[in-house]
Design an enzyme around this catalytic site. Sequence first.
Site, PDB file in Angstrom:
ATOM      1  N   SER A 159       0.869  -1.105  -0.113  1.00 16.57           N
ATOM      2  CA  SER A 159       0.025   0.121   0.159  1.00 16.57           C
ATOM      3  C   SER A 159       0.760   1.191   0.165  1.00 16.57           C
ATOM      4  O   SER A 159       1.686   1.555  -0.872  1.00 16.57           O
ATOM      5  CB  SER A 159      -0.845   0.067   1.227  1.00 16.57           C
ATOM      6  OG  SER A 159      -1.765   0.800   1.034  1.00 16.57           O
ATOM      7  N   ASP A 281      -9.315  -6.336  -4.438  1.00 21.69           N
ATOM      8  CA  ASP A 281      -8.846  -5.141  -3.627  1.00 21.69           C
ATOM      9  C   ASP A 281     -10.084  -4.068  -4.088  1.00 21.69           C
ATOM     10  O   ASP A 281     -10.348  -3.724  -5.158  1.00 21.69           O
ATOM     11  CB  ASP A 281      -7.619  -4.698  -4.113  1.00 21.69           C
ATOM     12  CG  ASP A 281      -7.236  -3.418  -3.269  1.00 21.69           C
ATOM     13  OD1 ASP A 281      -7.765  -2.960  -2.438  1.00 21.69           O
ATOM     14  OD2 ASP A 281      -5.882  -3.176  -3.110  1.00 21.69           O
ATOM     15  N   HIS A 309      -7.181  -6.020  -0.103  1.00 26.41           N
ATOM     16  CA  HIS A 309      -6.060  -5.178  -0.217  1.00 26.41           C
ATOM     17  C   HIS A 309      -4.977  -5.650   0.465  1.00 26.41           C
ATOM     18  O   HIS A 309      -3.655  -4.914   0.266  1.00 26.41           O
ATOM     19  CB  HIS A 309      -6.617  -3.948   0.382  1.00 26.41           C
ATOM     20  CG  HIS A 309      -5.620  -2.781   0.225  1.00 26.41           C
ATOM     21  ND1 HIS A 309      -5.305  -2.241  -0.699  1.00 26.41           N
ATOM     22  CD2 HIS A 309      -5.082  -2.114   1.399  1.00 26.41           C
ATOM     23  CE1 HIS A 309      -4.347  -1.226  -0.485  1.00 26.41           C
ATOM     24  NE2 HIS A 309      -4.219  -1.097   0.465  1.00 26.41           N
TER      25      HIS A 309
END
Length: 341
Positions: A159, A281, A309
Amino acid sequence: MLLLLPPHLASQTQLRFPSTLKLKLVSQADDAFPSFLPKEVHTIKDPFARNLAMRIQRLPVSVRFSENPIMSSCVKPLMQINANPVVLLHGFDSSCLEWRYTYPLLEEAGFETWAVDILGWGFSDLGKLPSCDVVSKRDHFYKFWKSYIKRAMILVGPSLGSAVAIDFAVNYPEAVEKLVLIDASVYAEGTGNLASLPRAAAYAGVYVLKSIPLRLYANYLSFTDISFSTSLDWTNVGRLHCLFPWWEDATVDFMTSGGYNVASQIAKVKQKTLIIWGENDRIISNKLGVRLHCELPDAIIRQIPDCGHLPHVERPDSVVKLIVEFVQSKSKTENQCVSPV
Protein backbone atom coordinates in the site's frame (compact mmCIF):
# COMPACT_ATOMS: atom_id res chain seq x y z
CA MET A 1 -4.77 4.10 3.72
CA LEU A 2 -3.45 0.83 5.10
CA LEU A 3 -4.81 -0.42 8.39
CA LEU A 4 -3.67 -3.61 10.01
CA LEU A 5 -6.14 -6.29 9.04
CA PRO A 6 -6.34 -10.08 9.35
CA PRO A 7 -6.71 -13.05 7.02
CA HIS A 8 -9.91 -13.24 4.97
CA LEU A 9 -10.87 -16.51 6.62
CA ALA A 10 -11.69 -16.49 10.30
CA SER A 11 -9.94 -19.80 10.84
CA GLN A 12 -6.15 -19.32 10.97
CA THR A 13 -5.64 -23.01 10.30
CA GLN A 14 -6.50 -22.33 6.66
CA LEU A 15 -3.32 -20.27 6.33
CA ARG A 16 -1.39 -23.54 6.24
CA PHE A 17 1.30 -22.57 8.73
CA PRO A 18 3.63 -25.40 9.77
CA SER A 19 2.47 -27.20 12.89
CA THR A 20 5.83 -26.58 14.59
CA LEU A 21 5.28 -22.85 14.28
CA LYS A 22 1.84 -23.13 15.87
CA LEU A 23 3.28 -25.02 18.83
CA LYS A 24 5.95 -22.39 19.29
CA LEU A 25 3.32 -19.67 19.32
CA VAL A 26 1.24 -21.36 21.99
CA SER A 27 4.27 -21.92 24.23
CA GLN A 28 5.25 -18.23 24.55
CA ALA A 29 4.83 -16.64 28.00
CA ASP A 30 2.52 -13.68 28.46
CA ASP A 31 5.18 -11.60 30.23
CA ALA A 32 7.67 -11.85 27.35
CA PHE A 33 6.52 -8.65 25.64
CA PRO A 34 9.03 -5.78 25.45
CA SER A 35 8.40 -3.34 28.27
CA PHE A 36 8.14 -0.37 25.89
CA LEU A 37 5.02 -1.67 24.15
CA PRO A 38 1.67 -0.25 25.27
CA LYS A 39 0.19 -2.37 28.06
CA GLU A 40 -2.81 -3.12 25.83
CA VAL A 41 -0.63 -5.62 23.96
CA HIS A 42 -1.55 -8.12 26.69
CA THR A 43 -5.20 -8.03 25.60
CA ILE A 44 -4.47 -9.10 22.02
CA LYS A 45 -5.63 -12.65 21.30
CA ASP A 46 -4.13 -13.25 17.85
CA PRO A 47 -1.25 -15.68 18.59
CA PHE A 48 0.75 -14.63 15.53
CA ALA A 49 0.55 -10.97 16.49
CA ARG A 50 1.55 -11.81 20.06
CA ASN A 51 4.49 -13.89 18.88
CA LEU A 52 5.84 -11.18 16.58
CA ALA A 53 5.29 -8.49 19.21
CA MET A 54 7.55 -10.44 21.57
CA ARG A 55 10.37 -10.08 19.05
CA ILE A 56 10.15 -6.31 18.54
CA GLN A 57 13.32 -4.46 19.50
CA ARG A 58 14.47 -0.86 19.52
CA LEU A 59 17.83 -0.04 17.95
CA PRO A 60 19.57 3.37 18.12
CA VAL A 61 19.67 5.26 14.83
CA SER A 62 21.57 8.56 14.58
CA VAL A 63 20.07 11.10 12.18
CA ARG A 64 20.98 14.66 11.30
CA PHE A 65 17.59 16.07 12.31
CA SER A 66 17.64 14.81 15.91
CA GLU A 67 20.16 15.63 18.63
CA ASN A 68 19.85 12.16 20.15
CA PRO A 69 19.71 8.78 18.41
CA ILE A 70 16.16 7.60 17.74
CA MET A 71 15.41 4.26 19.37
CA SER A 72 13.89 2.66 16.30
CA SER A 73 11.61 -0.36 16.38
CA CYS A 74 11.99 -3.42 14.21
CA VAL A 75 11.96 -7.20 14.18
CA LYS A 76 15.49 -8.47 13.62
CA PRO A 77 16.34 -11.75 11.90
CA LEU A 78 17.35 -14.68 14.05
CA MET A 79 20.40 -15.21 11.85
CA GLN A 80 22.27 -13.40 9.08
CA ILE A 81 23.23 -15.06 5.80
CA ASN A 82 25.23 -14.01 2.75
CA ALA A 83 22.23 -13.63 0.44
CA ASN A 84 20.32 -10.36 0.03
CA PRO A 85 18.09 -9.82 3.07
CA VAL A 86 14.34 -9.33 2.73
CA VAL A 87 13.24 -6.07 4.39
CA LEU A 88 9.55 -5.51 5.09
CA LEU A 89 8.00 -2.07 5.34
CA HIS A 90 4.39 -1.47 6.31
CA GLY A 91 1.62 0.80 5.10
CA PHE A 92 0.20 4.13 6.24
CA ASP A 93 -0.25 4.42 10.01
CA SER A 94 0.68 0.81 10.65
CA SER A 95 3.51 -1.21 12.18
CA CYS A 96 5.68 -4.27 11.74
CA LEU A 97 2.84 -6.35 13.25
CA GLU A 98 1.26 -6.13 9.82
CA TRP A 99 3.68 -8.94 8.86
CA ARG A 100 2.65 -11.33 11.63
CA TYR A 101 1.57 -14.09 9.24
CA THR A 102 4.13 -13.65 6.46
CA TYR A 103 7.26 -13.02 8.54
CA PRO A 104 7.53 -16.55 10.03
CA LEU A 105 6.97 -18.10 6.60
CA LEU A 106 9.78 -16.03 5.08
CA GLU A 107 12.08 -17.16 7.89
CA GLU A 108 11.09 -20.78 7.32
CA ALA A 109 11.88 -20.28 3.62
CA GLY A 110 15.45 -19.44 4.66
CA PHE A 111 15.47 -15.66 4.22
CA GLU A 112 17.23 -13.22 6.49
CA THR A 113 14.15 -11.14 7.21
CA TRP A 114 13.77 -7.69 8.77
CA ALA A 115 10.51 -5.88 9.54
CA VAL A 116 11.19 -2.17 10.02
CA ASP A 117 8.82 0.46 11.39
CA ILE A 118 8.69 3.64 9.31
CA LEU A 119 9.57 6.76 11.28
CA GLY A 120 6.45 8.27 12.86
CA TRP A 121 4.52 5.00 13.02
CA GLY A 122 5.14 1.67 14.69
CA PHE A 123 6.81 1.39 18.08
CA SER A 124 9.87 3.64 17.94
CA ASP A 125 10.53 6.01 20.83
CA LEU A 126 9.52 9.47 19.63
CA GLY A 127 9.32 11.11 23.04
CA LYS A 128 11.53 13.91 21.70
CA LEU A 129 9.49 14.29 18.55
CA PRO A 130 11.62 14.53 15.38
CA SER A 131 10.34 15.66 12.01
CA CYS A 132 8.23 12.92 10.39
CA ASP A 133 7.94 14.25 6.84
CA VAL A 134 8.94 12.27 3.74
CA VAL A 135 12.58 13.40 3.73
CA SER A 136 12.97 12.52 7.42
CA LYS A 137 11.39 9.11 6.92
CA ARG A 138 13.75 8.43 4.01
CA ASP A 139 16.85 9.63 5.88
CA HIS A 140 15.97 7.64 8.97
CA PHE A 141 15.45 4.43 7.00
CA TYR A 142 18.73 4.97 5.14
CA LYS A 143 20.64 5.41 8.40
CA PHE A 144 18.93 2.31 9.79
CA TRP A 145 19.96 0.36 6.67
CA LYS A 146 23.52 1.69 6.77
CA SER A 147 23.92 0.89 10.47
CA TYR A 148 22.39 -2.57 10.63
CA ILE A 149 21.42 -4.16 7.31
CA LYS A 150 24.43 -2.97 5.30
CA ARG A 151 23.70 -4.96 2.13
CA ALA A 152 21.50 -4.47 -0.91
CA MET A 153 18.06 -5.71 0.05
CA ILE A 154 14.86 -7.12 -1.36
CA LEU A 155 12.63 -4.23 -0.27
CA VAL A 156 8.95 -5.02 0.20
CA GLY A 157 6.31 -2.30 0.52
CA PRO A 158 2.52 -2.75 0.77
CA SER A 159 0.00 0.00 0.00
CA LEU A 160 1.58 3.35 0.99
CA GLY A 161 4.69 1.36 1.89
CA SER A 162 5.13 0.97 -1.86
CA ALA A 163 5.50 4.73 -2.17
CA VAL A 164 8.04 4.65 0.66
CA ALA A 165 9.92 1.87 -1.15
CA ILE A 166 9.94 3.64 -4.53
CA ASP A 167 11.08 6.92 -2.99
CA PHE A 168 13.88 5.11 -1.17
CA ALA A 169 14.97 2.98 -4.14
CA VAL A 170 15.24 6.01 -6.44
CA ASN A 171 17.24 8.03 -3.91
CA TYR A 172 19.46 5.17 -2.67
CA PRO A 173 19.65 2.64 -5.53
CA GLU A 174 22.77 1.02 -4.06
CA ALA A 175 20.72 -0.13 -1.06
CA VAL A 176 18.03 -1.98 -3.03
CA GLU A 177 18.59 -5.10 -5.12
CA LYS A 178 14.92 -5.74 -6.01
CA LEU A 179 11.52 -4.31 -5.16
CA VAL A 180 8.26 -6.01 -4.22
CA LEU A 181 5.20 -3.74 -4.31
CA ILE A 182 1.93 -5.06 -2.88
CA ASP A 183 -1.39 -3.39 -3.80
CA ALA A 184 0.63 -0.24 -4.24
CA SER A 185 -0.68 3.20 -3.30
CA VAL A 186 1.63 5.26 -5.51
CA TYR A 187 -0.63 7.57 -7.51
CA ALA A 188 -2.08 9.70 -4.72
CA GLU A 189 -0.92 13.31 -4.76
CA GLY A 190 0.39 13.28 -1.22
CA THR A 191 -2.08 14.04 1.53
CA GLY A 192 -3.96 16.47 -0.70
CA ASN A 193 -6.11 19.08 1.01
CA LEU A 194 -5.21 17.67 4.40
CA ALA A 195 -1.85 19.39 4.12
CA SER A 196 -3.50 22.81 4.28
CA LEU A 197 -5.82 22.11 7.21
CA PRO A 198 -5.48 24.27 10.32
CA ARG A 199 -3.61 22.24 12.93
CA ALA A 200 -6.66 22.03 15.19
CA ALA A 201 -8.65 20.45 12.36
CA ALA A 202 -5.73 18.14 11.54
CA TYR A 203 -5.64 16.89 15.14
CA ALA A 204 -9.39 16.29 15.06
CA GLY A 205 -9.00 14.21 11.91
CA VAL A 206 -6.14 12.22 13.34
CA TYR A 207 -8.18 11.50 16.47
CA VAL A 208 -10.85 9.95 14.25
CA LEU A 209 -8.17 7.99 12.38
CA LYS A 210 -7.33 5.92 15.45
CA SER A 211 -10.95 5.40 16.49
CA ILE A 212 -12.26 1.88 16.81
CA PRO A 213 -15.35 2.49 14.63
CA LEU A 214 -13.22 3.69 11.71
CA ARG A 215 -10.87 0.75 12.03
CA LEU A 216 -13.78 -1.67 12.19
CA TYR A 217 -15.16 -0.10 9.03
CA ALA A 218 -11.81 -0.67 7.32
CA ASN A 219 -12.12 -4.34 8.26
CA TYR A 220 -15.56 -4.36 6.68
CA LEU A 221 -14.20 -2.91 3.45
CA SER A 222 -11.38 -5.41 3.24
CA PHE A 223 -13.01 -8.65 4.38
CA THR A 224 -16.34 -10.39 4.70
CA ASP A 225 -17.76 -13.14 6.88
CA ILE A 226 -15.79 -12.40 10.03
CA SER A 227 -17.23 -12.22 13.51
CA PHE A 228 -17.37 -8.96 15.43
CA SER A 229 -15.13 -10.33 18.19
CA THR A 230 -12.48 -11.37 15.67
CA SER A 231 -12.65 -8.04 13.87
CA LEU A 232 -12.32 -6.21 17.19
CA ASP A 233 -9.16 -8.15 18.08
CA TRP A 234 -7.64 -7.39 14.69
CA THR A 235 -8.54 -3.73 15.23
CA ASN A 236 -6.70 -3.75 18.54
CA VAL A 237 -3.62 -5.13 16.81
CA GLY A 238 -3.82 -2.47 14.10
CA ARG A 239 -4.15 0.50 16.46
CA LEU A 240 -1.73 -0.61 19.17
CA HIS A 241 0.96 1.86 18.04
CA CYS A 242 -1.61 4.68 18.17
CA LEU A 243 -1.65 4.45 21.96
CA PHE A 244 1.75 6.10 22.36
CA PRO A 245 1.47 9.73 23.59
CA TRP A 246 3.43 11.05 20.58
CA TRP A 247 1.42 9.27 17.89
CA GLU A 248 -0.96 12.16 17.17
CA ASP A 249 1.86 14.72 16.90
CA ALA A 250 3.89 12.49 14.57
CA THR A 251 0.91 11.76 12.33
CA VAL A 252 -0.17 15.39 12.11
CA ASP A 253 3.41 16.35 11.24
CA PHE A 254 3.35 13.89 8.34
CA MET A 255 -0.12 14.83 7.14
CA THR A 256 0.55 18.58 7.12
CA SER A 257 3.94 18.11 5.41
CA GLY A 258 2.24 16.98 2.21
CA GLY A 259 2.97 13.24 2.29
CA TYR A 260 4.22 11.01 -0.52
CA ASN A 261 3.86 11.98 -4.17
CA VAL A 262 5.98 9.49 -6.12
CA ALA A 263 4.21 9.21 -9.49
CA SER A 264 7.03 11.09 -11.21
CA GLN A 265 9.62 8.74 -9.70
CA ILE A 266 8.14 5.49 -11.03
CA ALA A 267 9.94 5.66 -14.39
CA LYS A 268 13.23 6.24 -12.55
CA VAL A 269 13.14 2.92 -10.70
CA LYS A 270 16.12 0.88 -11.86
CA GLN A 271 15.47 -2.26 -9.84
CA LYS A 272 13.68 -5.33 -11.06
CA THR A 273 10.22 -5.20 -9.49
CA LEU A 274 7.50 -7.67 -8.59
CA ILE A 275 3.98 -6.23 -8.32
CA ILE A 276 1.51 -8.29 -6.30
CA TRP A 277 -2.18 -7.42 -6.31
CA GLY A 278 -5.22 -8.85 -4.58
CA GLU A 279 -7.76 -9.52 -7.30
CA ASN A 280 -10.65 -8.28 -5.15
CA ASP A 281 -8.99 -5.17 -3.71
CA ARG A 282 -11.82 -2.72 -2.94
CA ILE A 283 -9.48 0.02 -1.68
CA ILE A 284 -7.10 0.44 -4.65
CA SER A 285 -8.24 -0.73 -8.08
CA ASN A 286 -6.15 -3.40 -9.78
CA LYS A 287 -6.31 -1.17 -12.88
CA LEU A 288 -3.71 0.95 -11.12
CA GLY A 289 -1.60 -2.17 -10.74
CA VAL A 290 -1.69 -2.66 -14.51
CA ARG A 291 -0.76 1.01 -14.98
CA LEU A 292 2.15 0.62 -12.58
CA HIS A 293 3.32 -2.46 -14.46
CA CYS A 294 3.34 -0.47 -17.70
CA GLU A 295 5.24 2.47 -16.21
CA LEU A 296 7.96 0.60 -14.33
CA PRO A 297 10.98 -0.10 -16.57
CA ASP A 298 11.49 -3.72 -15.43
CA ALA A 299 8.52 -5.32 -13.72
CA ILE A 300 6.26 -8.35 -13.58
CA ILE A 301 2.79 -8.43 -12.06
CA ARG A 302 0.92 -11.25 -10.34
CA GLN A 303 -2.64 -11.29 -9.07
CA ILE A 304 -3.83 -13.39 -6.15
CA PRO A 305 -7.41 -14.64 -6.59
CA ASP A 306 -10.04 -14.28 -3.86
CA CYS A 307 -7.90 -11.72 -2.06
CA GLY A 308 -8.33 -8.10 -1.04
CA HIS A 309 -6.04 -5.18 -0.25
CA LEU A 310 -3.62 -7.00 2.05
CA PRO A 311 -2.39 -10.21 0.40
CA HIS A 312 0.48 -10.54 2.90
CA VAL A 313 -2.12 -10.74 5.67
CA GLU A 314 -4.90 -12.54 3.84
CA ARG A 315 -2.86 -14.95 1.69
CA PRO A 316 0.62 -15.08 3.25
CA ASP A 317 1.45 -18.45 1.70
CA SER A 318 0.81 -17.11 -1.81
CA VAL A 319 2.84 -13.96 -1.15
CA VAL A 320 5.81 -15.94 0.16
CA LYS A 321 5.65 -18.26 -2.85
CA LEU A 322 5.78 -15.29 -5.21
CA ILE A 323 8.64 -13.63 -3.32
CA VAL A 324 10.68 -16.85 -3.30
CA GLU A 325 10.24 -17.29 -7.06
CA PHE A 326 11.06 -13.63 -7.69
CA VAL A 327 14.20 -13.59 -5.55
CA GLN A 328 15.46 -16.73 -7.25
CA SER A 329 14.87 -15.39 -10.77
CA LYS A 330 17.99 -14.00 -12.45
CA SER A 331 17.19 -12.80 -15.95
CA LYS A 332 15.65 -9.49 -17.02
CA THR A 333 11.88 -9.73 -17.00
CA GLU A 334 9.81 -9.62 -20.13
CA ASN A 335 6.66 -7.57 -20.62
CA GLN A 336 4.36 -10.20 -19.19
CA CYS A 337 0.61 -10.15 -18.89
CA VAL A 338 -1.16 -10.27 -15.55
CA SER A 339 -0.99 -13.81 -14.19
CA PRO A 340 -2.83 -15.31 -11.25
CA VAL A 341 -1.05 -17.38 -8.64
